[in-house]
Write a protein that holds these residues in place. Structure first.
Motif, PDB file in Angstrom:
ATOM      1  N   TRP A 159      12.466  -0.942  -6.861  1.00 40.11           N
ATOM      2  CA  TRP A 159      11.225  -1.236  -7.588  1.00 40.11           C
ATOM      3  C   TRP A 159      10.286  -0.030  -7.516  1.00 40.11           C
ATOM      4  O   TRP A 159       9.724   0.404  -8.526  1.00 40.11           O
ATOM      5  CB  TRP A 159      10.545  -2.484  -7.030  1.00 40.11           C
ATOM      6  N   ALA A 177      12.723  -0.851 -18.803  1.00 40.92           N
ATOM      7  CA  ALA A 177      13.876  -1.744 -18.654  1.00 40.92           C
ATOM      8  C   ALA A 177      15.132  -1.092 -19.212  1.00 40.92           C
ATOM      9  O   ALA A 177      16.207  -1.171 -18.613  1.00 40.92           O
ATOM     10  CB  ALA A 177      13.597  -3.068 -19.357  1.00 40.92           C
ATOM     11  N   GLU A 201      19.353  -5.647 -11.840  1.00 40.99           N
ATOM     12  CA  GLU A 201      18.317  -6.592 -11.414  1.00 40.99           C
ATOM     13  C   GLU A 201      16.938  -6.090 -11.816  1.00 40.99           C
ATOM     14  O   GLU A 201      16.101  -6.855 -12.305  1.00 40.99           O
ATOM     15  CB  GLU A 201      18.366  -6.777  -9.895  1.00 40.99           C
ATOM     16  N   GLN A 202      16.709  -4.797 -11.594  1.00 39.45           N
ATOM     17  CA  GLN A 202      15.398  -4.238 -11.940  1.00 39.45           C
ATOM     18  C   GLN A 202      15.184  -4.238 -13.452  1.00 39.45           C
ATOM     19  O   GLN A 202      14.073  -4.490 -13.925  1.00 39.45           O
ATOM     20  CB  GLN A 202      15.275  -2.812 -11.381  1.00 39.45           C
ATOM     21  N   LEU A 204      16.382  -6.427 -15.468  1.00 39.53           N
ATOM     22  CA  LEU A 204      16.088  -7.828 -15.799  1.00 39.53           C
ATOM     23  C   LEU A 204      14.635  -8.158 -15.472  1.00 39.53           C
ATOM     24  O   LEU A 204      13.928  -8.788 -16.272  1.00 39.53           O
ATOM     25  CB  LEU A 204      17.035  -8.744 -15.022  1.00 39.53           C
ATOM     26  N   ASN A 205      14.170  -7.713 -14.299  1.00 37.54           N
ATOM     27  CA  ASN A 205      12.780  -7.967 -13.904  1.00 37.54           C
ATOM     28  C   ASN A 205      11.801  -7.342 -14.888  1.00 37.54           C
ATOM     29  O   ASN A 205      10.830  -7.973 -15.314  1.00 37.54           O
ATOM     30  CB  ASN A 205      12.512  -7.423 -12.492  1.00 37.54           C
ATOM     31  N   LEU A 206      12.047  -6.078 -15.231  1.00 34.51           N
ATOM     32  CA  LEU A 206      11.141  -5.374 -16.148  1.00 34.51           C
ATOM     33  C   LEU A 206      11.184  -5.978 -17.541  1.00 34.51           C
ATOM     34  O   LEU A 206      10.161  -6.018 -18.239  1.00 34.51           O
ATOM     35  CB  LEU A 206      11.501  -3.884 -16.198  1.00 34.51           C
ATOM     36  N   THR A 209       8.848  -8.869 -17.635  1.00 34.83           N
ATOM     37  CA  THR A 209       7.428  -8.630 -17.334  1.00 34.83           C
ATOM     38  C   THR A 209       6.768  -7.687 -18.323  1.00 34.83           C
ATOM     39  O   THR A 209       5.573  -7.489 -18.285  1.00 34.83           O
ATOM     40  CB  THR A 209       7.277  -8.050 -15.912  1.00 34.83           C
ATOM     41  N   THR A 217      16.855  -8.594 -22.254  1.00 35.56           N
ATOM     42  CA  THR A 217      16.988  -9.533 -21.139  1.00 35.56           C
ATOM     43  C   THR A 217      18.408 -10.104 -21.067  1.00 35.56           C
ATOM     44  O   THR A 217      19.013 -10.170 -19.990  1.00 35.56           O
ATOM     45  CB  THR A 217      15.971 -10.676 -21.287  1.00 35.56           C
ATOM     46  N   GLN A 221      21.167  -9.587 -18.013  1.00 33.45           N
ATOM     47  CA  GLN A 221      21.780 -10.720 -17.318  1.00 33.45           C
ATOM     48  C   GLN A 221      23.303 -10.635 -17.340  1.00 33.45           C
ATOM     49  O   GLN A 221      23.968 -10.843 -16.321  1.00 33.45           O
ATOM     50  CB  GLN A 221      21.323 -12.036 -17.959  1.00 33.45           C
ATOM     51  N   SER A 250      17.185 -10.070  -1.865  1.00 35.83           N
ATOM     52  CA  SER A 250      17.281 -11.134  -2.863  1.00 35.83           C
ATOM     53  C   SER A 250      18.719 -11.600  -3.066  1.00 35.83           C
ATOM     54  O   SER A 250      18.955 -12.656  -3.619  1.00 35.83           O
ATOM     55  CB  SER A 250      16.715 -10.650  -4.195  1.00 35.83           C
TER      56      SER A 250
END
Length: 513
Positions: A159, A177, A201-202, A204-206, A209, A217, A221, A250
Motif C-alpha cells: 500500500w 489500479a 490485491e492492491q 482491487l483495493n484501488l 476506492t 475491478t 478479482q 489479510s
C-alpha cells in the motif's frame, strides 16, 4: 603455453581486477532502465514533448471555443418553420446571414482548425525524439521488473509503495489500479506468485476506492484468484523457491500458515547453504538486518594504516575490517571529488549494457537479468589518472596492478539502472571450471590467469539501497563516495574462496556509481 602453465605463472605475478562502481548518464535509443545515467535525458525528452502537446492542447481549446461560438450563433430559423419559410420566400437579410455564415465564418473556422493539424505536431515530436534517449517497450518491462525486485528484496508494504513511499522516503509518485494490475501480471509471469497476489490485491483495493471502470475491478478479482490458485498449487507440492514468500496479514489462512511453517527467513551462515537460503540471506542483508553474531562483530576493527609505504606516512589509509571469515576490507576516503568527476566523464560516452562473461572475446557475453547496469572499460590510454589509480591500489594492497603488462584487467566502470542490482556471484573465472568450460573460456583470461582479488571503488553515495552483500559470511558494505571495497577471490593455495560469494543490492533511491 598450455592452460596449466598460465595458471602456474599467474601465482608468480599476482593478478587483480579493479572495478569502479558508478551510477551515471548516457544517450542512446532504448535500454534506458539498465543505467540511471540516461534518466536525465528521458526527463528532458518528456518535458519537451509535454510542452509540444500542451501548446497543441491550448490551440485545440481555443478552436473548441471558436467552434462553440460558431454553433451558438446559428440562426433562429434552424428550428423555426416560419423563419425557414421567410428564407424560402427570399428574405434578403436572412439570406445574407446564412451565406455569410457558410462562407466567411465557416471558412475562418476551417482555417483555424487546419493550422493545428496533428501531422505538424507529430513531426515536432519525432524531431524531439532524435535529440535523446527514447524509452522502448523493453524499458517499460525493465522498470516494472525494478519495482517488483525492490518490493521483493526490501519487503516493502504494498500500500505504501503504491502511494509513492519508498521505505522512509515520501515521493510524489503514486501508482494507479491499472499500474498495479500491470505489475501483478509481470510478477505472475516471473512466477513471483506471492508478490503477484499482493499487487492484484492492491489493484482491487484501488479500483474500488477510485474512479475506475467496473471492468478493472472484475479483472483484478479474476487475476487475484488465478495467482492464489497457482501459489497454493506450488506450495502444496512443497516447492521452495524465490517465488514463495509469506503473504500479507489479510491472507493468513490455514494454507498460508503452512507456508510460514515451511519458510524460514533466518538461516545459518557458511558454505553449505542452499541456493534459497543464500538468496534469503542476501535479501536480509540488503534490508539492513544483522546476520553476523555479536561476538563476530565485536572482533572487527577499524584503524589507520601506513601500509608500510612512505606514500601514506603523512596521510594513513583509513581501514575498516568487514569480516573475520573473508579478507574483506573497506578503505575510506581514497578518491577525491575531482578524480571521481574525471572517471565519470571518461565512462559516460562508452557505457553499454553489462553482460555476463562467456565466449572467447572480451566483449562477448550474455545480457542477463542477473545484472542491471551499464559498463565501460578504461585505462591509462583514456586518461593518465587511471595509471595513478592503479599505482595507488598497488600501494594499498601490495599487489601489482599494471594492466599494460597483464598484472590486472582494465578498470571497469559500472552505472546501475532502475532497481539496479547484480545477483550474488563470485569474481574468480578459471578456478574450478570443467574442461568444456575451459575450452570456451575467454582466451585473455587464460593468459592473464584468474582474478586473485577485487578492488571496487564507490564513485557515489546512494540514498537508499545499493549495498554490496556477502550472504555466506553475513557481511555488507554500504556505498560511500570515494571509498573502496577490497577482498581476495582466491586463497593462498590458489584455490577459490567460495566465501567471497557476493552481490549488489537493488538501488531503491539514488544514483550509484
Amino acid at each position: 603455453m598450455r592452460c596449466l602453465e598460465y595458471v602456474n605463472k599467474m601465482f608468480g605475478v599476482p593478478i587483480l581486477i579493479p572495478i569502479l562502481l558508478c551510477f551515471g548518464v548516457n544517450v542512446s535509443r532504448g535500454e534506458i532502465f539498465s543505467a540511471n545515467s540516461q534518466l536525465k535525458d528521458v526527463v528532458s525528452l518528456e518535458i519537451e514533448i509535454d510542452d509540444i502537446l500542451e501548446k497543441y492542447l491550448n490551440k485545440l481549446e481555443e478552436n473548441m471555443v471558436k467552434l462553440k461560438e460558431f454553433l451558438a450563433n446559428k440562426p433562429p430559423w434552424h428550428r423555426n418553420s416560419s423563419r425557414r419559410q421567410d428564407l424560402e420566400e427570399g428574405n434578403p437579410i436572412l439570406a445574407y446571414h446564412i451565406i455569410k455564415r457558410l462562407t466567411v465564418d465557416l471558412n475562418t473556422l476551417e482555417q483555424n482548425l487546419e493550422k493545428n493539424d496533428w501531422r505538424v505536431v507529430s513531426r515536432k515530436i519525432e524531431r524531439a525524439k532524435l535529440k535523446g534517449a527514447i524509452p522502448l517497450e523493453q524499458d517499460l518491462h525493465g522498470a516494472a521488473q525494478a519495482l517488483i525486485r525492490i518490493q521483493d528484496v526490501y519487503d516493502l508494504d504494498i500500500w505504501a509503495l503504491s502511494q509513492g513511499k519508498l521505505l522512509h522516503v515520501e515521493t510524489k509518485s503514486a501508482l494507479t489500479a491499472s499500474d498495479c494490475l500491470y505489475l501483478g501480471k509481470y510478477a505472475y509471469n516471473a512466477q513471483l506468485y506471492t508478490r503477484a497476489i499482493e499487487w492484484f490485491e492492491q489493484a482491487l483495493n484501488l479500483s474500488m476506492t477510485t474512479n475506475n471502470p467496473r471492468s478493472t475491478t472484475d479483472l483484478a478479482q479474476n487475476l487475484l484468484l488465478l495467482a492464489e490458485r497457482e501459489h497454493d498449487q506450488k506450495l502444496k507440492n512443497g516447492i521452495l523457491s524465490d517465488y514463495l514468500h509469506p503473504l500479507p496479514v489479510s491472507k493468513k489462512t490455514a494454507r498460508l500458515q503452512r507456508e510460514d511453517k515451511i519458510l524460514n527467513r533466518r538461516f545459518a551462515l557458511g558454505k553449505h547453504l542452499t541456493a534459497y537460503q543464500e538468496l534469503e540471506n542476501f535479501k536480509a542483508l540488503c534490508r539492513g538486518e544483522q546476520l553476523m553474531s555479536e561476538q563476530e562483530q565485536a572482533k572487527l576493527k577499524c584503524w589507520l594504516d601506513t601500509r608500510k609505504n612512505p606514500y601514506f606516512f603523512l596521510m594513513p589509509v583509513k581501514v575498516e575490517e568487514n569480516s573475520g571469515v573473508l579478507n574483506l576490507y573497506t578503505f575510506h576516503g581514497i578518491l577525491t571529488e575531482n578524480e571521481i568527476a574525471i572517471i565519470k566523464s571518461i565512462a559516460k560516452p562508452k557505457l553499454n549494457r553489462a553482460r555476463v562473461q562467456s565466449g572467447s572475446n572480451k566483449e562477448d557475453g550474455n545480457v542477463s537479468n542477473q545484472r542491471t547496469s551499464k559498463v565501460s572499460w578504461t585505462d591509462e590510454n583514456d586518461h593518465l589518472l587511471m595509471l595513478k589509480l592503479a599505482t595507488r591500489i598497488s600501494r594499498i594492497t601490495g599487489l601489482r596492478t599494471d594492466s599494460r603488462i597483464g598484472d590486472s584487467e582494465k578498470f571497469q566502470v559500472a552505472n546501475y539502472g532502475l532497481g539496479g542490482h547484480y545477483s550474488p556471484h563470485t569474481d574468480f573465472l578459471i578456478t574450478g571450471k570443467s574442461a568444456a568450460e575451459f575450452k570456451n573460456m575467454n582466451q585473455e583470461f587464460l593468459v592473464l590467469g584468474d582474478r586473485i582479488a577485487t578492488f571496487m571503488f564507490y564513485l557515489s553515495d546512494v540514498e537508499i539501497g545499493g549495498f554490496t552483500s556477502f550472504p555466506r559470511i553475513g557481511a555488507v558494505i554500504r556505498p560511500s563516495k570515494g571509498s573502496a571495497a577490497f577482498w581476495y577471490n582466491l586463497k593462498r593455495s590458489g584455490k577459490a574462496d567460495i566465501m567471497s560469494y557476493h552481490g549488489a543490492c537493488p538501488v531503491v533511491l539514488g544514483n550509484k556509481w
